[in-house]
Design a protein around this motif. Sequence first.
Motif, PDB file in Angstrom:
ATOM      1  N   MET A   1       0.838  -1.197   0.000  1.00  0.00           N
ATOM      2  CA  MET A   1       0.000   0.000   0.000  1.00  0.00           C
ATOM      3  C   MET A   1       0.879   1.256   0.000  1.00  0.00           C
ATOM      4  SD  MET A   1      -3.080   1.181  -0.075  1.00  0.00           S
ATOM      5  CE  MET A   1      -4.281   0.114   0.630  1.00  0.00           C
ATOM      6  N   VAL A   2       1.921   1.246   0.798  1.00  0.00           N
ATOM      7  CA  VAL A   2       2.850   2.387   0.815  1.00  0.00           C
ATOM      8  C   VAL A   2       3.502   2.548  -0.556  1.00  0.00           C
ATOM      9  CG1 VAL A   2       5.019   3.238   1.801  1.00  0.00           C
ATOM     10  CG2 VAL A   2       3.249   2.290   3.302  1.00  0.00           C
ATOM     11  N   PHE A   3       3.939   1.434  -1.149  1.00  0.00           N
ATOM     12  CA  PHE A   3       4.530   1.490  -2.484  1.00  0.00           C
ATOM     13  C   PHE A   3       3.527   2.029  -3.502  1.00  0.00           C
ATOM     14  CE2 PHE A   3       5.642  -0.462  -6.583  1.00  0.00           C
ATOM     15  CZ  PHE A   3       6.924   0.078  -6.746  1.00  0.00           C
ATOM     16  N   LEU A   4       2.277   1.622  -3.384  1.00  0.00           N
ATOM     17  CA  LEU A   4       1.229   2.097  -4.285  1.00  0.00           C
ATOM     18  C   LEU A   4       1.063   3.615  -4.166  1.00  0.00           C
ATOM     19  CD1 LEU A   4      -1.026   1.050  -6.252  1.00  0.00           C
ATOM     20  CD2 LEU A   4      -2.524   1.012  -4.273  1.00  0.00           C
ATOM     21  N   ILE A   5       1.060   4.116  -2.964  1.00  0.00           N
ATOM     22  CA  ILE A   5       0.920   5.564  -2.744  1.00  0.00           C
ATOM     23  C   ILE A   5       2.118   6.303  -3.329  1.00  0.00           C
ATOM     24  CG2 ILE A   5       0.879   7.351  -0.945  1.00  0.00           C
ATOM     25  CD1 ILE A   5      -0.794   5.287   0.717  1.00  0.00           C
ATOM     26  N   ILE A   6       3.306   5.760  -3.116  1.00  0.00           N
ATOM     27  CA  ILE A   6       4.518   6.398  -3.650  1.00  0.00           C
ATOM     28  C   ILE A   6       4.489   6.423  -5.174  1.00  0.00           C
ATOM     29  CG2 ILE A   6       7.023   6.112  -3.890  1.00  0.00           C
ATOM     30  CD1 ILE A   6       6.998   5.101  -0.957  1.00  0.00           C
ATOM     31  N   THR A   7       4.077   5.305  -5.795  1.00  0.00           N
ATOM     32  CA  THR A   7       4.048   5.278  -7.262  1.00  0.00           C
ATOM     33  C   THR A   7       3.018   6.243  -7.818  1.00  0.00           C
ATOM     34  OG1 THR A   7       2.541   3.379  -7.301  1.00  0.00           O
ATOM     35  CG2 THR A   7       4.900   2.917  -7.468  1.00  0.00           C
ATOM     36  N   PHE A   8       1.881   6.402  -7.140  1.00  0.00           N
ATOM     37  CA  PHE A   8       0.913   7.382  -7.622  1.00  0.00           C
ATOM     38  C   PHE A   8       1.419   8.801  -7.410  1.00  0.00           C
ATOM     39  CE2 PHE A   8      -2.232   4.051  -8.112  1.00  0.00           C
ATOM     40  CZ  PHE A   8      -2.874   4.486  -9.262  1.00  0.00           C
ATOM     41  N   GLY A   9       2.171   9.008  -6.349  1.00  0.00           N
ATOM     42  CA  GLY A   9       2.822  10.312  -6.171  1.00  0.00           C
ATOM     43  C   GLY A   9       3.791  10.594  -7.309  1.00  0.00           C
ATOM     44  N   TRP A  10       4.542   9.567  -7.693  1.00  0.00           N
ATOM     45  CA  TRP A  10       5.462   9.713  -8.816  1.00  0.00           C
ATOM     46  C   TRP A  10       4.695   9.976 -10.122  1.00  0.00           C
ATOM     47  CZ3 TRP A  10      10.070  11.085  -9.843  1.00  0.00           C
ATOM     48  CH2 TRP A  10      10.623  10.846 -11.088  1.00  0.00           C
ATOM     49  N   LEU A  11       3.557   9.327 -10.292  1.00  0.00           N
ATOM     50  CA  LEU A  11       2.731   9.552 -11.468  1.00  0.00           C
ATOM     51  C   LEU A  11       2.294  11.007 -11.556  1.00  0.00           C
ATOM     52  CD1 LEU A  11       0.958   8.257 -13.847  1.00  0.00           C
ATOM     53  CD2 LEU A  11      -0.866   8.311 -12.169  1.00  0.00           C
ATOM     54  N   VAL A  12       1.793  11.551 -10.469  1.00  0.00           N
ATOM     55  CA  VAL A  12       1.343  12.948 -10.451  1.00  0.00           C
ATOM     56  C   VAL A  12       2.521  13.882 -10.677  1.00  0.00           C
ATOM     57  CG1 VAL A  12       0.345  14.746  -8.981  1.00  0.00           C
ATOM     58  CG2 VAL A  12      -0.667  12.455  -9.013  1.00  0.00           C
ATOM     59  N   PHE A  13       3.638  13.626 -10.001  1.00  0.00           N
ATOM     60  CA  PHE A  13       4.830  14.467 -10.166  1.00  0.00           C
ATOM     61  C   PHE A  13       5.314  14.422 -11.616  1.00  0.00           C
ATOM     62  CE2 PHE A  13       9.479  14.989 -10.079  1.00  0.00           C
ATOM     63  CZ  PHE A  13       9.554  16.245  -9.496  1.00  0.00           C
ATOM     64  N   GLY A  14       5.383  13.216 -12.173  1.00  0.00           N
ATOM     65  CA  GLY A  14       5.845  13.080 -13.554  1.00  0.00           C
ATOM     66  C   GLY A  14       4.920  13.740 -14.548  1.00  0.00           C
TER      67      GLY A  14
END
Length: 177
Positions: free
Chosen positions: A40-53
């Motif tokens: 779940m933490v990894f999922l949140i981080i990857t979506f953060g990266w998606l928004v940032f990217g």
Amino acid sequence: MSSYSEQLSDQNAETRHPSSLDRCLDGLAQLCIIVAGVLMVFLIITFGWLVFGRYILNDTPTWVEQSSLVIVVYITCLGAAAGVRNNSHLSIDFVREGLPALPREIMRYISDLFVTCFGFFMVFQGWHLVMENLSRSIPMIGISESWRAAPLVICGVLMVLFSGVNIVQRLLKSREG
């Protein structure tokens, strides 16, 4: 007929002196929760990266969507298996708990048998999906499509194990008392 407080004291006595099997199964369920939490933490981080990217770098990472779909399946299945062990799934207990002792126990057995049958079905069908999709790869991330179906097998095995132990322990307890 035993009262609810007597049932709670019986349950508390069991939780004070769990067997080694119970400790092992509880540890396995806890491991499922920990792995699901890390995912779940990894999922949140990857979506953060998606928004940032997407909005800062103007370069959308294409792998996030497909990897997120795989991760969500693992989180869901591991949480479901742990829920079977911890008896924390959504249920309507007031109907069962309002019944006399014998029908209440029969309903508990039926419930565990349904979960066991469903777990067997998940293992069988999940294994079929894993084998059928070994050679297909998931677009954007390049891993086998079987990784999407593997949690069904894992969850099914754990559900059969947890509900089967519930049934056996309840049978042994009823023979003692």
